[in-house]
Design a protein around this motif. Structure first.
Motif, short mmCIF file in Angstrom:
data_model
loop_
_atom_site.label_atom_id
_atom_site.label_comp_id
_atom_site.label_asym_id
_atom_site.label_seq_id
_atom_site.Cartn_x
_atom_site.Cartn_y
_atom_site.Cartn_z
N PRO A 1 65.54 -52.24 -40.48
CA PRO A 1 66.18 -51.16 -41.26
C PRO A 1 67.45 -50.68 -40.58
CG PRO A 1 64.29 -50.32 -40.03
CD PRO A 1 64.33 -51.79 -39.76
N TYR B 1 66.70 -58.42 -54.02
CA TYR B 1 65.41 -57.92 -54.54
C TYR B 1 65.19 -58.30 -56.01
CZ TYR B 1 67.78 -54.48 -57.41
OH TYR B 1 68.53 -53.90 -58.38
N ASP C 1 74.29 -60.28 -48.35
CA ASP C 1 73.91 -59.64 -49.61
C ASP C 1 74.22 -58.15 -49.57
OD1 ASP C 1 72.64 -59.71 -52.20
OD2 ASP C 1 70.95 -58.62 -51.32
N TYR D 1 58.10 -54.07 -52.53
CA TYR D 1 57.92 -54.49 -53.92
C TYR D 1 57.74 -55.98 -53.99
CZ TYR D 1 62.81 -53.26 -52.99
OH TYR D 1 64.02 -53.02 -52.41
N GLY E 1 59.03 -57.22 -39.94
CA GLY E 1 58.17 -56.50 -40.88
C GLY E 1 57.84 -57.43 -42.04
N ARG E 2 57.67 -56.81 -43.22
CA ARG E 2 57.22 -57.60 -44.39
C ARG E 2 58.19 -58.71 -44.74
NH1 ARG E 2 55.18 -51.99 -46.19
NH2 ARG E 2 57.22 -51.45 -45.40
N ILE E 3 59.49 -58.38 -44.83
CA ILE E 3 60.47 -59.39 -45.27
C ILE E 3 60.71 -60.41 -44.16
CG2 ILE E 3 62.85 -59.75 -46.04
CD1 ILE E 3 62.68 -56.92 -47.34
N THR F 1 70.57 -59.62 -45.28
CA THR F 1 70.08 -59.10 -46.57
C THR F 1 69.51 -57.70 -46.38
OG1 THR F 1 67.96 -60.17 -46.19
CG2 THR F 1 69.52 -61.35 -47.61
N SER F 2 69.77 -57.09 -45.20
CA SER F 2 69.13 -55.79 -44.95
C SER F 2 70.03 -54.61 -45.31
CB SER F 2 68.66 -55.70 -43.50
OG SER F 2 67.40 -56.31 -43.38
N ARG F 3 70.95 -54.28 -44.43
CA ARG F 3 71.89 -53.21 -44.73
C ARG F 3 73.23 -53.60 -44.11
NH1 ARG F 3 68.99 -52.05 -48.08
NH2 ARG F 3 67.92 -50.11 -48.57
N THR G 1 70.11 -49.32 -34.87
CA THR G 1 70.45 -50.66 -35.37
C THR G 1 71.85 -50.74 -35.98
OG1 THR G 1 69.44 -50.23 -37.53
CG2 THR G 1 68.03 -51.26 -35.86
N TYR H 1 62.95 -60.92 -32.65
CA TYR H 1 63.15 -59.71 -31.85
C TYR H 1 62.77 -58.51 -32.71
CZ TYR H 1 65.12 -55.58 -29.87
OH TYR H 1 65.24 -54.30 -29.40
N ASP H 2 61.88 -57.69 -32.18
CA ASP H 2 61.46 -56.47 -32.85
C ASP H 2 60.94 -55.54 -31.76
OD1 ASP H 2 59.92 -54.50 -34.34
OD2 ASP H 2 60.00 -55.87 -36.05
P1 NAI Z 1 59.53 -53.23 -42.76
O1 NAI Z 1 59.49 -51.77 -42.50
O2 NAI Z 1 58.31 -53.93 -43.24
O3 NAI Z 1 60.04 -54.00 -41.43
C1 NAI Z 1 61.15 -53.61 -40.68
C2 NAI Z 1 60.94 -54.14 -39.27
O4 NAI Z 1 62.13 -53.87 -38.53
C3 NAI Z 1 59.78 -53.47 -38.53
O5 NAI Z 1 58.91 -54.46 -38.00
C4 NAI Z 1 60.46 -52.67 -37.44
O6 NAI Z 1 59.69 -52.57 -36.24
C5 NAI Z 1 61.71 -53.50 -37.22
N1 NAI Z 1 62.75 -52.81 -36.48
C6 NAI Z 1 62.99 -51.47 -36.39
N2 NAI Z 1 63.99 -51.24 -35.53
C7 NAI Z 1 64.40 -52.44 -35.07
C8 NAI Z 1 65.39 -52.86 -34.14
N3 NAI Z 1 66.15 -51.97 -33.48
N4 NAI Z 1 65.54 -54.17 -33.92
C9 NAI Z 1 64.77 -55.09 -34.54
N5 NAI Z 1 63.79 -54.75 -35.42
C10 NAI Z 1 63.62 -53.44 -35.69
O7 NAI Z 1 60.74 -53.44 -43.77
P2 NAI Z 1 60.96 -54.64 -44.80
O8 NAI Z 1 60.22 -54.35 -46.05
O9 NAI Z 1 60.71 -55.92 -44.10
O10 NAI Z 1 62.51 -54.48 -45.11
C11 NAI Z 1 63.50 -54.73 -44.13
C12 NAI Z 1 64.84 -54.24 -44.63
O11 NAI Z 1 65.26 -55.04 -45.75
C13 NAI Z 1 64.84 -52.82 -45.22
O12 NAI Z 1 64.99 -51.86 -44.19
C14 NAI Z 1 66.02 -52.82 -46.14
O13 NAI Z 1 67.15 -52.39 -45.43
C15 NAI Z 1 66.19 -54.30 -46.50
N6 NAI Z 1 65.97 -54.56 -47.93
C16 NAI Z 1 66.97 -55.20 -48.62
C17 NAI Z 1 66.81 -55.51 -49.97
C18 NAI Z 1 67.86 -56.24 -50.74
O14 NAI Z 1 67.78 -56.34 -51.97
N7 NAI Z 1 68.89 -56.79 -50.10
C19 NAI Z 1 65.59 -55.10 -50.67
C20 NAI Z 1 64.59 -54.51 -49.84
C21 NAI Z 1 64.79 -54.22 -48.51
#
Ligand code: NAI
Length: 325
Positions: free
Chosen positions: A201, A293, A253, A98, A151-153, A227-229, A206, A171-172
């Motif tokens: 994620p 977000y 966060d 988003y 990824g995106r963020i 800020t992820s999980r 993870t 690292y990814d």
């Molecule tokens: P995305 O799907 O674009 O990128 C995630 C990246 O993590 C990918 O490049 C993937 O290859 C990588 N990844 C997967 N397993 C991994 C590992 N073991 N080690 C390192 N990297 C690994 O997701 P996006 O949009 O960048 O979002 C990332 C996270 O941010 C989401 O999964 C969500 O948990 C969190 N999030 C938090 C929000 C908030 O308000 N605090 C809002 C939106 C997302």
């Protein structure tokens, strides 16, 4: 008119969903979606849920029983959903992106806060305390940021780091080529970074990626931003790392056990989660309630994509944002 049961509804959700409602009857419920509240979806064709709604076997069965065929997640993550069990029963779609900038900017704001202690300065000057003692930060210019998940963020966060003149390590497991950035193994990132920011994620791989062992590999005096999980970090191990100075500051966060606290006013309640209480006693921890977000742009985009998902489902069109087991 299709009827949607909307769980965990907040005033800002209603505002942004009502503004562009293409013709659904939305029944807003303040409560979280769980096995006790799922019957509120009676007579609805779909339900709409958020990050801390628990979509387990019981909830899936209950939603199906009440007549729902579709669950519209208005978030990107889906670690709270039993996708395997939902297969063939309830179709699920999400909002994959988003505003990556909203989250990346907030992650950097957390870093600036715990580094330069603006959270303490704000409180001090309100109290006419103009002392600078214990407010010393570090220059971020020339320091190394370690970004886990590109990824995106993660990529948006990297651009901000570069704007501040930081070196960036990533690292990814699925590395992408990013100009001026070095992809390394996790251990090297942990050992060389002054700032570690989590943007991957939550998956079985993870979960607790930052655990007691990971803290022993980090530079003494580094910053941790999540800020992820919440469950990416072992909170007990983080508390030890804060106590022994490995972590100079933590910007969080998200929190492992946030579901029963975040998004709600608990100021009059006894907090029985001692780890959460302990984190909040630390002056070098900035903890926010999963708000990274929360920008106008992101809320509008969430509403738009959620309606697109609902429209596609009810019109039997391709569901590009479907989440599969
Ligand atoms: P995305 O799907 O674009 O990128 C995630 C990246 O993590 C990918 O490049 C993937 O290859 C990588 N990844 C997967 N397993 C991994 C590992 N073991 N080690 C390192 N990297 C690994 O997701 P996006 O949009 O960048 O979002 C990332 C996270 O941010 C989401 O999964 C969500 O948990 C969190 N999030 C938090 C929000 C908030 O308000 N605090 C809002 C939106 C997302």
């Amino acid at each position: 008119m299709k009827k949607i049961a909307f769980f965990d509804a907040k005033p800002y959700d209603r505002q942004h969903f009502d503004a562009i409602n293409p013709g659904y009857r939305i029944v807003y419920y303040d409560v979280h979606l769980n096995k006790d509240t799922a019957p509120l979806a009676r007579g609805c064709q779909a339900a709409c849920a958020f990050v801390n709604d628990e979509v387990d076997k019981d909830v899936i069965d209950a939603l199906v029983e009440e007549g729902c065929t579709f669950l519209a997640l208005r978030c990107a993550g889906f670690s709270n959903v039993d996708l395997q069990y939902a297969k063939g029963k309830l179709t699920i779609a999400r909002v994959p992106a988003y505003s990556p900038h909203a989250v990346a900017e907030f992650a950097f704001a957390l870093l600036l806060t715990v580094n330069r202690k603006t959270h303490k300065a704000y409180i001090r000057t309100r109290d006419f305390n103009f002392s600078l003692v214990n407010l010393i930060g570090t220059d971020l210019y020339g320091k190394t940021a370690g970004v886990i998940g590109t990824g995106r963020i993660g990529q948006a966060f990297i651009q901000i780091c570069k704007g501040f003149g930081m070196n960036v390590l990533t690292y990814d497991p699925h590395p992408v080529q990013i100009d001026g950035v070095q992809a390394v193994e996790l251990d090297e990132l942990l050992a060389k970074s002054d700032v570690i920011s989590l943007h991957c994620p939550l998956t079985p791989e993870t979960r607790h990626i930052i655990d007691a062992e990971a803290f022993t590999k980090m530079k003494v005096g580094s910053f941790l931003i999540n800020t992820s999980r919440g469950a990416l970090v072992d909170t007990g191990a983080l508390l030890c790392a804060l106590n022994n100075g490995i972590i100079r500051g933590a910007g969080l966060d998200v929190y492992e056990e946030e579901a029963q606290y975040f998004y709600e006013d608990k100021s009059e309640k006894i907090i029985t989660d001692d780890k959460l209480s302990l984190l909040l006693t630390k002056p070098n921890v900035m903890l926010s309630s999963h708000q990274a977000y929360l920008t106008e742009e992101a809320l509008s985009a969430i509403a738009r994509t959620t309606y697109e998902n609902l429209d596609a489902w009810f019109a039997s069109k391709p569901l590009v944002n479907e989440v599969h087991a």
